[in-house]
Design an enzyme around this catalytic site. Structure first.
Site, PDB file in Angstrom:
ATOM      1  N   HIS A  26      71.196  80.265  37.311  1.00  0.00           N
ATOM      2  CA  HIS A  26      71.097  78.935  38.052  1.00  0.00           C
ATOM      3  C   HIS A  26      69.734  78.218  37.204  1.00  0.00           C
ATOM      4  CE1 HIS A  26      73.526  79.104  41.136  1.00  0.00           C
ATOM      5  NE2 HIS A  26      74.805  80.351  40.849  1.00  0.00           N
ATOM      6  N   HIS A  60      81.500  86.402  35.970  1.00  0.00           N
ATOM      7  CA  HIS A  60      82.698  86.718  37.584  1.00  0.00           C
ATOM      8  C   HIS A  60      83.062  88.514  37.027  1.00  0.00           C
ATOM      9  CE1 HIS A  60      82.618  82.616  39.670  1.00  0.00           C
ATOM     10  NE2 HIS A  60      81.055  83.058  38.882  1.00  0.00           N
ATOM     11  N   ASN A 110      70.492  78.111  45.978  1.00  0.00           N
ATOM     12  CA  ASN A 110      70.059  79.344  45.547  1.00  0.00           C
ATOM     13  C   ASN A 110      69.412  79.979  46.400  1.00  0.00           C
ATOM     14  OD1 ASN A 110      70.436  78.042  42.951  1.00  0.00           O
ATOM     15  ND2 ASN A 110      68.140  77.284  42.478  1.00  0.00           N
ATOM     16  N   ARG A 155      73.693  85.461  36.802  1.00  0.00           N
ATOM     17  CA  ARG A 155      73.468  84.888  38.118  1.00  0.00           C
ATOM     18  C   ARG A 155      72.112  83.956  38.014  1.00  0.00           C
ATOM     19  NH1 ARG A 155      74.636  84.029  44.419  1.00  0.00           N
ATOM     20  NH2 ARG A 155      74.987  81.675  44.498  1.00  0.00           N
TER      21      ARG A 155
END
Length: 331
Positions: free
Chosen positions: A66, A194, A94, A62
């Protein structure tokens, strides 16, 4: 399960052909002479961290997403805010990033600075650690080209328009990825990340509490799954750290079960559920649910493509001494 070696041979030249000039300066053997123990040090650090904190893999993937979606893959997300600048990591979206990902990169950077000071960029550490962790938990291998420099810019206000949120309409999420040149199929493949990691209860609480006048929870949920989530998240307003695994069946294994779950009413987030029913994305969900090999191939290709987003080379970046601070205030 890793991709067969022959597939990596196929994938590597296809990735090279996609590279603009700056990215074409990246190579797989960038540190062979300047820091030959780079792969071994990264591997040792991630082994130690993942075994002690199994959430590390999901957290680091993740973190990578990001980072690359804002300013490119330049470790701008790792910068800490100061009096003069609110950095990316303090943007609202975030704030939920798990600390294990940040801690892993700090550990790896510390070890590499002891071995070969001033040589390995934080951006290359993050890209390599992400790939190695995916492989460690059962996912596909893919080549990571090296030579990225760390960026000079990290601003919270740049985050909002570049990061897809789980509560966004699917059309907006697809548009966000399309702005980075990802197709609908590539976006569905990347969503397979995911299969590991977790989401905080406040990201899906609207689906399990007071959903409508006729149902306490979203009827798209499997009823037993919904009741389990309601029990798990009962006190989420008191404890905002409460969370659920994105993949309830095999939460710590990188596989295609995420897509199978979507077909069974076990989609945790809004965006996950929408992927399974929207006519533009459902065929890819069904394909990946039925064929893990195809998912691994497409995910590896898309991750390789993401790792090239707006990379900095030469004077466009630096090799930071510490991943959470620019080397000078001027930067």
């Amino acid at each position: 399960m890793a991709l067969p070696f022959l597939f990596l041979l196929f994938l590597f030249p296809s990735l090279i052909s996609l590279l603009p000039f700056a990215e074409s300066q990246l190579t797989v053997n960038y540190y062979d002479k300047s820091c030959p123990k780079f792969p071994q040090i990264i591997q040792q650090v991630i082994n130690d961290k993942q075994l002690s904190a199994p959430s590390t893999a999901g957290a680091t993937v993740r973190l990578f997403f990001h980072d690359c979606m804002v300013e490119g893959c330049d470790a701008s997300l790792l910068i800490s805010s100061n009096t003069f600048n609110k950095a990316e990591r303090d943007a609202d979206v975030n704030l939920s990033l798990a600390g294990d990902g940040f801690d892993l990169i700090t550990r790896a950077k510390t070890a590499l600075e002891l071995e070969c000071p001033g040589i390995v960029s934080c951006a290359d550490i993050l890209a390599t650690a992400t790939r190695d962790l995916i492989v460690m938990v059962g996912g596909p291998d893919y080549p990571v080209l090296l030579g990225r420099k760390d960026g000079f810019v990290s601003k919270a206000e740049h985050v909002e328009r570049n990061i897809a949120k789980p509560t966004m309409p699917l059309s907006q999420i697809l548009s966000t990825y399309a702005s980075k040149k990802f197709s609908v199929q590539e976006t569905v493949a990347l969503s397979g990340a995911h299969t590991i990691g977790f989401s905080h209860c406040n990201q899906f609480s609207h689906r399990i509490f007071n959903f409508s006048k006729t149902s306490e929870y979203d009827p798209a949920y499997n009823p037993k799954f919904a009741e389990g989530l309601r029990s798990l998240c009962a006190n989420y307003t008191i404890d905002p750290t409460m969370a659920a695994f994105n993949d309830v069946m095999t939460p710590n294994k990188f596989d295609n079960m995420y897509y199978v779950n979507l077909q069974r009413g076990l989609a945790l987030l809004d965006v996950d559920q929408t992927l399974a029913v929207d006519k533009s994305t459902k065929p890819f969900v069904d394909m990946y649910a039925a064929n893990q090999t195809k998912f691994f191939q497409d995910f590896a290709q898309a991750m390789g493509k993401m790792s090239f987003l707006d990379v900095k080379t030469g004077s466009l970046g630096e090799v930071r001494h510490k991943c959470d601070a620019f080397n000078s205030l001027k930067a």
